[in-house]
Design a protein around this motif. Structure first.
Motif, short mmCIF file in Angstrom:
data_model
loop_
_atom_site.label_atom_id
_atom_site.label_comp_id
_atom_site.label_asym_id
_atom_site.label_seq_id
_atom_site.Cartn_x
_atom_site.Cartn_y
_atom_site.Cartn_z
N VAL A 167 29.64 46.06 78.51
CA VAL A 167 28.95 45.17 77.48
C VAL A 167 27.51 45.27 77.46
N LEU A 168 26.97 46.13 76.42
CA LEU A 168 25.75 46.80 76.64
C LEU A 168 24.58 45.66 76.52
N ASN A 169 24.69 44.73 75.76
CA ASN A 169 23.56 43.92 75.76
C ASN A 169 23.39 42.81 76.99
N GLU A 170 24.51 42.93 77.71
CA GLU A 170 24.41 42.44 79.21
C GLU A 170 23.92 43.25 80.21
N SER A 171 24.17 44.68 79.98
CA SER A 171 23.88 45.46 80.99
C SER A 171 22.66 46.27 81.00
N LEU A 172 22.10 46.52 79.86
CA LEU A 172 20.88 47.21 79.66
C LEU A 172 19.52 46.29 80.20
N MET A 173 18.90 46.94 80.86
CA MET A 173 17.58 46.15 81.37
C MET A 173 16.67 47.01 81.45
N LEU A 174 15.07 46.26 81.56
CA LEU A 174 14.06 47.41 81.85
C LEU A 174 13.65 47.15 83.25
N THR A 175 13.12 48.38 83.66
CA THR A 175 12.56 48.25 85.03
C THR A 175 11.12 48.24 84.86
N THR A 176 10.34 48.38 85.93
CA THR A 176 8.78 47.99 85.88
C THR A 176 8.14 49.19 85.20
N ASP A 177 8.69 50.28 85.62
CA ASP A 177 8.08 51.43 84.78
C ASP A 177 8.64 51.69 83.36
N GLU A 178 8.97 50.42 82.76
CA GLU A 178 9.42 50.61 81.45
C GLU A 178 10.57 51.72 81.18
N ASN A 179 11.45 51.70 82.09
CA ASN A 179 12.61 52.51 81.82
C ASN A 179 13.76 51.69 81.59
N ARG A 225 10.80 46.40 89.99
CA ARG A 225 11.17 47.48 90.81
C ARG A 225 11.36 48.68 89.64
N PRO A 226 10.77 49.66 90.45
CA PRO A 226 10.91 51.15 89.72
C PRO A 226 12.29 51.54 89.53
N MET A 227 12.51 52.69 88.53
CA MET A 227 13.76 52.82 88.23
C MET A 227 14.31 53.66 89.21
N ASP A 228 13.70 54.38 89.94
CA ASP A 228 14.25 55.19 91.18
C ASP A 228 14.84 54.41 92.21
N VAL A 229 14.23 53.11 92.65
CA VAL A 229 14.51 52.28 93.41
C VAL A 229 16.12 51.79 92.98
N VAL A 230 15.89 51.25 91.72
CA VAL A 230 17.19 50.53 90.92
C VAL A 230 18.46 51.77 91.01
N LEU A 231 17.98 52.70 90.64
CA LEU A 231 19.21 53.85 90.57
C LEU A 231 19.71 54.30 91.90
N TYR A 232 18.74 54.45 92.74
CA TYR A 232 19.24 55.04 94.07
C TYR A 232 19.18 54.29 95.21
N SER A 233 18.06 53.96 95.77
CA SER A 233 17.99 53.35 97.11
C SER A 233 18.05 52.17 97.12
N VAL B 128 3.69 35.61 75.37
CA VAL B 128 3.94 37.07 75.29
C VAL B 128 2.69 37.76 74.45
N ASN B 129 2.33 37.26 73.19
CA ASN B 129 1.27 37.89 72.62
C ASN B 129 0.00 38.21 73.33
N VAL B 130 -0.18 37.80 74.30
CA VAL B 130 -1.43 37.93 75.07
C VAL B 130 -1.38 39.04 76.10
N ARG B 131 0.15 39.61 76.52
CA ARG B 131 0.29 40.27 77.72
C ARG B 131 0.93 41.55 77.15
N THR B 132 0.64 42.50 78.12
CA THR B 132 1.15 43.83 77.93
C THR B 132 2.71 43.79 78.25
N VAL B 133 3.36 44.89 77.69
CA VAL B 133 4.95 45.12 78.11
C VAL B 133 5.04 45.02 79.43
#
Lengths: 453, 299
Positions: A167-179, A225-233, B128-133
């Motif tokens: 269920v993609l809209n539940e499972s896709l999420m962002l990491t701190t490095d915008e991945n 957390r950065p992506m590598d941490v989420v994915l691997y370690s 949110v408007n005043v913050r970066t992604v």
């Protein structure tokens, strides 16, 4: 007594619970009511009373429903089809007593193992009953609501049924490095031992609340957390953090719920970039492989070199031993001969000389040239001689071509080797006889000088 | 008709009246008691209460449990760097002042939820408007939630509503940004893969070179050792020879020459062209030879 037990078997905790009061739309679900009112029909005759009691309750339920919140008291004598007996007041009193007894006995409930019953007195929470046969004041004074506290409740986030069914809209999420990562996880929870009242009274939708809390917690934790941490370690650590955070949130809502596990089933990069990620993993393995090959080369070549080194040293030692041995042998022999020599120098010298020369001349081809009346020109067909020598040697080795002539050829073709060129010289008149000597196996060729006068 | 039938009827009527004079407030409810249209009492404690029968007094019950508002569709909100994020949130609220709440919304819960949702949307946009992604996604996620909560709670209090919590659930890029994010991720991975392979072969090469060097070192050292040993052997042998031969150099020369002749001419293919005036042939055609010796001329 049999009647009593029959009634107990009607352990219907929902009897007379206020339903449909206009504004309590959402009861907590998942209640797993045990055996709903079974066995009320087709009982033996003495069940009639019970049946009537039951009818009365139903009647009162309908009655309340019509009235929207008012309480029709008197569970026994609601609007049911009670057949009034014709008899004396004594009978009436008796019946009344029986009815009151029945009413009191309706307070007996059996709380199933793994459940507790939350008892409210006129709507106010009084106590929680543990499993077993329990009694509370009958309706309408007290009510008991069973709550399952042992059952482990489970829900899946990011997939349904199997991890492949995402269920993609539940499972896709962002990491701190915008991945973007794709996470499937499952949450299990149960009620705290003391959590049943809160579970029932504090939130409209405790089970939905767990789900919401788990989702927001997971996204918050992954987002830090950065992506590598989420994915691997970091899987385990993330699961623990999510569990903790979810629990904190739920405690704040007073849901009475205890999160027992958050298990991350699967974390991947999104489908769109899966190939690139796989290749990067492969690259890591390639790197390992290359390094291993390098190490293998090293561990092959260095022992080899050590072996060769040892061989060189041992060879040298062998050589040394051999040289020294030879020297010792030679000198010993020499010393022995020298001792003899000192006794009779002249004779020994001659003897040795001659013996040596004899040995040499026996074993070689010879050409004796008596050059006393030497002419300046002498033709020696050396190649023929060599051939002959080798033939008489019966050696299969092809003769070496003669290198060099003793004298310049006079342009004649070489022939007649072996035959004596019976020339008569003026002076010496010596015969040069050709042919092999019978004593030695060497081919002797005695060539007389060819006088060209 | 039995005698007690009237009693029974009376009892039923009595019960009916009594039941309309008592009411139960459950744990989950708050109750407002209306006396002819105005609120006489607000009851938040559960239990059994008395009132006059209708139409003099009526009871309205409100759910005082914690309730949830989930945003239906993700909000599209711009960040400080003008990127669009899709944000989902939920809020937990409960009725804190039943009377105030009832005055504002009546029994219309949808109206209350819409009002709260609108407030949450406003607060969310402002935060949110005043913050970066990056701040929204990770570093200041908690701050945003606290900000929205404080904001909404302050505005909801006069409505008789207590907003307990506002939390962001999904924060996603809008589809057009997602696409570029995927491309970037792909590029980063390719770079990583190349780097891994390159460093792998470099490392491998280094290991090999080191091994080769070590091999050369081992062999060179071994050669030196071997030569050293041979030299010592040769020296020892020479010492033995010179010690032995030095006693009689003349004889040694003679003896050694003979030895050499013998080994030099040991093959049938060696052809000697000999002149008979050598010492060996001194009796050849001259039995007297050089010296008064018995001729040993061989035929």
């Amino acid at each position: 007594m049999r009647l009593m037990s029959k009634i107990f078997n009607l352990n219907d905790p929902g009897w007379g619970r206020g339903k449909g009061d206009g504004n309590d739309s959402s009861q907590p679900n998942n209640q797993n009511r045990p055996g709903n009112n079974q066995g009320n029909n087709g009982g033996p005759p003495d069940l009639d009373e019970v049946w009537r009691d039951f009818n009365g309750k139903i009647g009162s339920l309908f009655g309340r429903k019509r009235r929207g919140g008012g309480n029709m008291g008197g569970g026994g004598n609601g609007g049911g089809p009670v057949q009034l007996p014709k008899g004396s007041p004594k009978l009436f009193v008796f019946i009344a007593i029986v009815l009151v007894g029945l009413w009191l006995s309706s307070g007996f409930i059996i709380v199933q193992e793994g459940q507790v019953a939350v008892v409210t007195k006129f709507g106010k929470y009084t106590k929680t009953l543990n499993p077993g046969l329990q009694w509370h004041m009958p309706y309408p004074i007290e009510e008991a609501q069973p709550v399952n506290i042992a059952q482990l409740r489970t829900f899946e986030v990011g997939y349904r049924g199997s991890v492949g069914n995402k269920v993609l809209n539940e499972s896709l999420m962002l990491t701190t490095d915008e991945n973007i990562v794709d996470v499937q996880y499952v949450v299990q929870y149960r009620l705290m031992p003391e959590g049943a009242p809160n579970y029932l009274f504090e939130t409209v939708d405790p089970d939905d609340s767990v789900r919401q809390a788990a989702e927001t917690a997971m996204r918050e934790v992954v987002g830090q957390r950065p992506m590598d941490v989420v994915l691997y370690s970091g899987r385990t650590e993330i699961a623990n953090s999510v569990q903790q955070l979810t629990q904190d949130i739920l405690d704040r809502y007073k849901t009475g719920v205890q999160v027992s596990t958050v298990a991350i089933q699967n974390v991947q990069p999104p489908e769109q970039v899966q190939a690139a990620f796989d290749d990067a993993v492969k690259a890591g393995q390639d790197r390992e492989r290359l390094i291993n090959e390098g190490n293998a080369y090293a561990s092959r070549i260095i022992p080899e070199a050590r072996g060769r080194a040892d061989r060189m040293v041992f060879d040298a030692q062998g050589y040394t031993a051999q040289v020294i041995g030879t020297a010792q042998g030679d000198t010993a022999r020499f010393a022995a001969i020298e001792t003899e020599f000192a006794k009779a120098p002249e004779v020994t010298r001659d003897r040795m000389y001659l013996a040596t020369m004899q040995t040499i001349l026996e074993n070689t081809s010879k050409i004796l040239i008596d050059n006393q009346s030497a002419s300046n020109m002498l033709y020696l067909p050396l190649d023929k001689i060599m051939q002959q020598a080798s033939r008489s040697n019966s050696s299969t080795a092809s003769p070496d071509p003669a290198a060099g002539m003793a004298a310049g050829s006079a342009g004649q073709s070489s022939e007649g080797s072996g035959s004596s060129s019976g020339s008569t010289s003026g002076s010496g008149g010596r015969n040069a006889s050709g042919g092999g000597s019978p004593y030695s196996n060497s081919s002797n060729l005695l060539t007389s000088p060819y006088s060209s006068r | 008709m039995p005698r007690f039938f009237p009693y029974l009827v009376g009892l039923v009527i009595l019960l009916a009246v009594a039941s309309s004079c008592v009411f139960i407030v459950r744990e989950r409810d708050a109750a407002l008691v209306f006396a002819l249209g105005e609120v006489r009492d607000t009851i938040t404690e559960p239990g059994l209460y008395f009132k006059l029968p209708p139409p003099f007094e009526n009871v309205v019950r409100l759910d005082k449990r914690l309730q949830t508002i989930e945003s239906q569709d993700p909000e599209r909100i711009q960040t400080a760097e003008k990127k669009n994020l899709l944000i989902d949130s939920y809020a937990k609220w409960r009725i804190s002042d039943p009377r105030q709440y009832y005055v504002t919304f009546g029994l219309n819960k949808t109206a209350a939820e819409e009002r709260l949702s609108a407030q949450i949307r406003d607060a969310l946009n402002a935060a949110v408007n005043v913050r970066t992604v990056k701040q929204v996604v990770s570093s200041e996620r908690g701050d945003i939630m606290d900000e929205i909560l404080a904001n909404v709670a302050r505005r909801a209090a006069p409505l008789g509503v207590d907003v307990v919590d506002v939390r962001l659930i999904r924060i996603d890029f809008s589809p057009e940004i997602s696409e570029s994010v995927y491309r970037r991720m792909e590029a980063e991975r390719k770079e990583e893969a190349n780097r891994l392979r390159a460093t792998g072969s470099a490392e491998s090469e280094r290991i090999r070179a080191q091994a080769d060097r070590e091999r050369e070192e081992i062999l060179a050292k071994a050669y030196a050792d071997a030569q050293n040993i041979r030299g010592e052997g040769d020296a020892d042998a020479a010492a033995i020879y010179s010690e032995s031969y030095g006693k009689n150099p003349d004889f040694y020369s003679f003896y050694r020459s003979l030895e050499s002749y013998r080994s030099a001419f040991s093959n049938k293919n060696d052809t000697l062209v000999i002149s008979p005036d050598t010492d060996f042939f001194r009796f050849w055609g001259n039995p007297q030879g050089g010296q008064a010796q018995e001729g040993a001329g061989s035929r």
